[in-house]
Design a protein around this motif. Structure first.
Motif, mmCIF file in Angstrom:
data_model
loop_
_atom_site.group_PDB
_atom_site.id
_atom_site.type_symbol
_atom_site.label_atom_id
_atom_site.label_comp_id
_atom_site.label_asym_id
_atom_site.label_seq_id
_atom_site.Cartn_x
_atom_site.Cartn_y
_atom_site.Cartn_z
ATOM 1 N N ARG A 1 0.847 -1.193 0.000
ATOM 2 C CA ARG A 1 0.000 0.000 0.000
ATOM 3 C C ARG A 1 0.884 1.245 0.000
ATOM 4 N N SER B 1 1.287 3.808 -3.307
ATOM 5 C CA SER B 1 0.889 5.190 -3.075
ATOM 6 C C SER B 1 2.044 6.142 -3.336
ATOM 7 N N GLY C 1 -2.642 7.857 -6.194
ATOM 8 C CA GLY C 1 -1.970 7.006 -5.228
ATOM 9 C C GLY C 1 -2.881 6.219 -4.318
ATOM 10 N N GLU C 2 -3.914 6.868 -3.773
ATOM 11 C CA GLU C 2 -4.789 6.164 -2.841
ATOM 12 C C GLU C 2 -5.570 5.050 -3.530
ATOM 13 N N ALA D 1 -3.209 2.232 -4.008
ATOM 14 C CA ALA D 1 -2.990 1.524 -2.749
ATOM 15 C C ALA D 1 -4.163 0.602 -2.431
#
Length: 254
Positions: A117, A121, A220-221, A224
């Motif tokens: 993750r 991210s 990014g999130e 992730a």
């Protein structure tokens, strides 16, 4: 200005461990750094007050854990040199401890989720085009018709490690590589056991392609979140199998 290295004799009990401790102290004090060479064995053993066999045992330990490389011979490049080489050493140690049962599948799964993750991210913010192009080439090779589980697993590992190495965090990269390497044999056996290999390969690689697209898009999130789904899929199935004894037939991510 760097202080000179000061070698001191060591006690005779558990000799090689005391030699290790002495060398570690010089590293911690900043008197030994990556690239520095140790004196030849014939000079260093008398300074420590130990036999050359005890000294060699200590140096072998340091070589195994990736902080020393020894070159045999008498030339200018011979002897022992301090290096930074944690990746292979950590991977080797984790594989052995995993095989010995030191860490359970669930613990490794949770470690992978946390690490990847973070790496996906961060890669969305820090990866450069060259790194992502290299990752994309790995994904392309994984999509080739006729690819077998063994090669797919090798490339899968390379993809995850490449993303981690592009995250801008060297420690995250090293740990991701070590953890992924530690479960590679188990994942390979699971891939070889799936009921429909072409369908499984296609599904896994679709997730790889989407992960890469999200990283390129700097999302990014989302990357992730998908990385967690991807890892919990196939690796999570292995954890369930370990707990219930059921055979692994299919999965969602590697």
């Amino acid at each position: 200005m760097r202080m000179p290295v000061e070698w001191q004799p060591v006690q005779q009990s558990r000799t090689h461990e005391l030699v290790l401790q002495s060398i570690e102290e010089q590293v911690f004090a900043g008197k030994l750094r990556a690239g520095d060479r140790l004196p030849p064995e014939r000079e260093l053993a008398p300074v420590f007050g130990v036999s050359r066999s005890a000294l060699r045992e200590a140096l072998r330990v340091l070589e195994t854990i990736g902080v020393l490389v020894a070159q045999p011979g008498r030339g200018p490049d011979s002897g022992a040199r301090i290096v930074r080489n944690p990746d292979d050493a950590l991977g080797r140690l984790l594989r052995l401890h995993f095989a010995l049962g030191s860490y359970g599948l669930h613990d490794v799964l949770e470690a992978r989720v946390a690490l990847e993750r973070s790496s996906f991210s961060a890669a969305a913010h820090h990866a450069d085009a060259a790194d992502l192009d290299e990752a994309e080439e790995v994904v392309r090779r994984m999509s080739e018709p006729g690819i077998l589980p063994e090669e797919f697993n090798e490339l899968d590992t390379r993809f995850h490690v490449k993303v981690a190495s592009s995250s801008g965090n060297a420690l995250t990269s090293t740990l991701t590589s070590a953890v992924r390497e530690s479960v590679r044999p188990l994942i390979l056996r699971a891939l070889e056991a799936v009921a429909d290999w072409p369908a499984t390969r296609t599904r896994l690689n679709a997730q790889h392609a989407e992960l890469l697209r999200l990283v390129r898009s700097r999302r990014g999130e989302e990357a992730a979140d998908l990385a967690e789904v991807h890892i919990r899929g196939f690796h999570g199935t292995l954890v369930d199998e370990n707990r219930t004894g059921d055979a692994v037939e299919d999965g969602g991510g590697s």
